[in-house]
Design a protein around this motif. Structure first.
Motif, mmCIF file in Angstrom:
data_model
loop_
_atom_site.group_PDB
_atom_site.id
_atom_site.type_symbol
_atom_site.label_atom_id
_atom_site.label_comp_id
_atom_site.label_asym_id
_atom_site.label_seq_id
_atom_site.Cartn_x
_atom_site.Cartn_y
_atom_site.Cartn_z
ATOM 1 N N PRO A 100 43.037 28.790 31.469
ATOM 2 C CA PRO A 100 43.758 28.903 32.739
ATOM 3 C C PRO A 100 43.427 27.734 33.655
ATOM 4 O O PRO A 100 42.306 27.222 33.644
ATOM 5 C CB PRO A 100 43.262 30.212 33.341
ATOM 6 C CG PRO A 100 42.387 30.849 32.330
ATOM 7 C CD PRO A 100 42.123 29.867 31.246
ATOM 8 N N ALA A 101 44.384 27.312 34.430
ATOM 9 C CA ALA A 101 44.177 26.181 35.336
ATOM 10 C C ALA A 101 42.997 26.408 36.263
ATOM 11 O O ALA A 101 42.277 25.484 36.605
ATOM 12 C CB ALA A 101 45.446 25.917 36.133
ATOM 13 N N ALA A 102 42.753 27.647 36.663
ATOM 14 C CA ALA A 102 41.656 27.951 37.581
ATOM 15 C C ALA A 102 40.294 27.735 36.949
ATOM 16 O O ALA A 102 39.295 27.681 37.642
ATOM 17 C CB ALA A 102 41.763 29.387 38.077
ATOM 18 N N ALA A 103 40.203 27.593 35.634
ATOM 19 C CA ALA A 103 38.912 27.404 34.984
ATOM 20 C C ALA A 103 38.562 25.932 34.827
ATOM 21 O O ALA A 103 37.508 25.599 34.329
ATOM 22 C CB ALA A 103 38.911 28.079 33.612
ATOM 23 N N VAL A 104 39.442 25.046 35.256
ATOM 24 C CA VAL A 104 39.185 23.614 35.126
ATOM 25 C C VAL A 104 38.742 23.077 36.477
ATOM 26 O O VAL A 104 39.468 23.197 37.467
ATOM 27 C CB VAL A 104 40.464 22.867 34.661
ATOM 28 C CG1 VAL A 104 40.202 21.374 34.569
ATOM 29 C CG2 VAL A 104 40.931 23.434 33.335
ATOM 30 N N PRO A 105 37.542 22.489 36.562
ATOM 31 C CA PRO A 105 37.067 21.944 37.835
ATOM 32 C C PRO A 105 38.021 20.868 38.351
ATOM 33 O O PRO A 105 38.650 20.158 37.574
ATOM 34 C CB PRO A 105 35.705 21.341 37.489
ATOM 35 C CG PRO A 105 35.304 22.015 36.228
ATOM 36 C CD PRO A 105 36.574 22.333 35.505
ATOM 37 N N VAL A 106 38.117 20.747 39.682
ATOM 38 C CA VAL A 106 38.990 19.760 40.308
ATOM 39 C C VAL A 106 38.661 18.372 39.798
ATOM 40 O O VAL A 106 39.538 17.583 39.485
ATOM 41 C CB VAL A 106 38.864 19.825 41.845
ATOM 42 C CG1 VAL A 106 39.646 18.703 42.492
ATOM 43 C CG2 VAL A 106 39.313 21.175 42.355
ATOM 44 N N SER A 107 37.391 18.056 39.677
ATOM 45 C CA SER A 107 36.972 16.724 39.241
ATOM 46 C C SER A 107 37.116 16.535 37.739
ATOM 47 O O SER A 107 36.988 15.433 37.239
ATOM 48 C CB SER A 107 35.515 16.484 39.625
ATOM 49 O OG SER A 107 34.681 17.372 38.878
ATOM 50 N N GLY A 108 37.350 17.613 37.015
ATOM 51 C CA GLY A 108 37.428 17.522 35.567
ATOM 52 C C GLY A 108 36.081 17.684 34.898
ATOM 53 O O GLY A 108 35.966 17.673 33.691
ATOM 54 N N HIS B 273 33.661 25.411 42.940
ATOM 55 C CA HIS B 273 34.114 24.041 42.693
ATOM 56 C C HIS B 273 35.364 23.972 41.825
ATOM 57 O O HIS B 273 35.691 22.918 41.329
ATOM 58 C CB HIS B 273 33.010 23.251 41.982
ATOM 59 C CG HIS B 273 31.790 23.089 42.792
ATOM 60 N ND1 HIS B 273 31.732 22.312 43.918
ATOM 61 C CD2 HIS B 273 30.559 23.646 42.660
ATOM 62 C CE1 HIS B 273 30.517 22.364 44.436
ATOM 63 N NE2 HIS B 273 29.788 23.175 43.696
ATOM 64 N N LEU B 274 36.025 25.075 41.636
ATOM 65 C CA LEU B 274 37.152 25.070 40.720
ATOM 66 C C LEU B 274 38.465 24.994 41.471
ATOM 67 O O LEU B 274 38.593 25.464 42.601
ATOM 68 C CB LEU B 274 37.136 26.338 39.847
ATOM 69 C CG LEU B 274 35.897 26.504 38.991
ATOM 70 C CD1 LEU B 274 36.027 27.754 38.161
ATOM 71 C CD2 LEU B 274 35.718 25.301 38.070
ATOM 72 N N ALA B 275 39.434 24.390 40.796
ATOM 73 C CA ALA B 275 40.780 24.314 41.377
ATOM 74 C C ALA B 275 41.357 25.717 41.463
ATOM 75 O O ALA B 275 41.160 26.531 40.579
ATOM 76 C CB ALA B 275 41.656 23.429 40.496
ATOM 77 N N ARG B 276 42.048 25.971 42.547
ATOM 78 C CA ARG B 276 42.688 27.269 42.715
ATOM 79 C C ARG B 276 44.182 27.028 42.847
ATOM 80 O O ARG B 276 44.608 26.090 43.488
ATOM 81 C CB ARG B 276 42.169 27.981 43.949
ATOM 82 C CG ARG B 276 40.679 28.170 43.949
ATOM 83 C CD ARG B 276 40.348 29.588 44.329
ATOM 84 N NE ARG B 276 38.983 29.879 44.627
ATOM 85 C CZ ARG B 276 37.934 29.698 43.868
ATOM 86 N NH1 ARG B 276 38.053 29.093 42.743
ATOM 87 N NH2 ARG B 276 36.740 30.050 44.232
ATOM 88 N N ARG B 277 44.979 27.926 42.263
ATOM 89 C CA ARG B 277 46.437 27.800 42.369
ATOM 90 C C ARG B 277 46.974 28.961 43.125
ATOM 91 O O ARG B 277 46.535 30.024 43.109
ATOM 92 C CB ARG B 277 47.052 27.741 40.980
ATOM 93 C CG ARG B 277 46.709 26.439 40.352
ATOM 94 C CD ARG B 277 47.478 26.299 39.066
ATOM 95 N NE ARG B 277 47.181 24.995 38.522
ATOM 96 C CZ ARG B 277 48.029 24.272 37.885
ATOM 97 N NH1 ARG B 277 49.230 24.696 37.656
ATOM 98 N NH2 ARG B 277 47.697 23.098 37.425
#
Length: 91
Positions: free
Chosen positions: A66-74, A87-91
């Motif tokens: 899921p996109a939410a499990a990928v940190p913003v910085s990668g 620190h994770l991206a949220r949608r």
């Protein structure tokens, strides 16, 4: 319909016949599932030893992160796993 992965020890003729029949029935609704026939074994732990890596390869190819499990910085921050630290991206 869920995805299926079939494995049977080749020495067990009844299981081989049943697995092939099940594979054919499933193939009527979607692409037939993979059928791994393990030589010189019945459907026992001995058959699972060589089959398990094939199962894991097949399975992991179907897992979506899921996109939410990928940190913003990668990448995961040095001090943590990202999930607990926000620190994770949220949608």
């Amino acid at each position: 319909m869920p995805a299926f992965w079939l494995m049977v020890g080749r020495s067990d003729r009844g299981d081989v016949t049943a697995a092939r029949t099940f594979q054919a029935v499933l193939g009527r609704w979607r692409a037939g599932p993979p059928l791994v026939l393990v030589p010189h074994t019945a459907h026992t732990f001995a058959a699972w030893i060589p089959a398990l890596p094939k199962l894991l390869t097949w399975l992991t190819a179907r897992i979506e992160v899921p996109a939410a499990a990928v940190p913003v910085s990668g990448r995961v921050p040095a001090g943590g796993h990202g999930l607990a630290h926000g620190h994770l991206a949220r949608r």
